[in-house]
Design a protein around this motif. Sequence first.
Motif, PDB file in Angstrom:
ATOM      1  N   THR A  54       0.740  -1.142   0.022  1.00 33.12           N
ATOM      2  CA  THR A  54      -0.022  -0.102   0.000  1.00 33.12           C
ATOM      3  C   THR A  54       0.786   1.235   0.087  1.00 33.12           C
ATOM      4  N   THR A  55       0.552   2.036  -0.985  1.00 33.12           N
ATOM      5  CA  THR A  55       1.268   3.371  -0.904  1.00 33.12           C
ATOM      6  C   THR A  55       0.374   4.647  -0.959  1.00 33.12           C
ATOM      7  N   PHE A  56       0.753   5.470   0.139  1.00 32.54           N
ATOM      8  CA  PHE A  56       0.194   6.818   0.116  1.00 32.54           C
ATOM      9  C   PHE A  56       0.951   7.962  -0.319  1.00 32.54           C
ATOM     10  N   ALA A  57       0.409   8.838  -0.774  1.00 33.36           N
ATOM     11  CA  ALA A  57       1.132  10.164  -1.206  1.00 33.36           C
ATOM     12  C   ALA A  57       1.216  10.997   0.023  1.00 33.36           C
ATOM     13  N   ALA A  58       2.396  11.678   0.125  1.00 33.55           N
ATOM     14  CA  ALA A  58       2.531  12.709   1.410  1.00 33.55           C
ATOM     15  C   ALA A  58       3.261  13.910   0.663  1.00 33.55           C
ATOM     16  N   THR A  59       3.008  14.957   1.445  1.00 30.66           N
ATOM     17  CA  THR A  59       4.021  16.199   1.015  1.00 30.66           C
ATOM     18  C   THR A  59       5.007  16.293   2.245  1.00 30.66           C
TER      19      THR A  59
END
Length: 192
Positions: free
Chosen positions: A33-38
């Motif tokens: 599972t991959t999550f976008a983050a800033t």
Amino acid sequence: MKKPFVLSIILSVFAMAQSMASEMNINVTIGSTTFAATIEDSETGRAFYDMLPLTLNMSELNGNEKYCYLDTSLPTASYRPGTINAGDIMLYGSSCVVLFYETFNSGYSYTRIGAVVNPDGLAQALGSGNVTVKFEASSSAVTGISSIDDAKAVTAIYDLNGNIIQHTAVEQLPRGIYIIKYKNGESKKIIK
């Protein structure tokens, strides 16, 4: 008269979308599972970003966070946030990276590194024990999106307010007007 006004709005949104896409975007991967983050545009954020890619074996703590001590200290600008939000990526002290998966009140001091864009499912992905988490730079503000045209990879989707939209497929977007940015640099307006 209406067409130039609408075109002006669309161009403004596109300009906002372009500037947002230049932020320090990363992917946070847990298992499959991959999550976008800033990442924050700060001394701490830039120092963390410069360390990427980074794979951390993170330990469980308090049923709301995963943490790992780095071998290197990062610059600090600690403060007491009061409320910690699910998805916050913080630095405790000068070398302890913390990924929070629950929202709660805290009296501890942290330095902000960044945040997961949409933490839905983060707690489930992290699980209840220790876990390996990979942080890596991304040219994409959004991950896991299907492309309208399979020959082009979608890197970001923006609404008319310039907000990044995170969905698993373009087809799942609610009715509206969106700006789709592709990996090859092209952009396209879609109306659903």
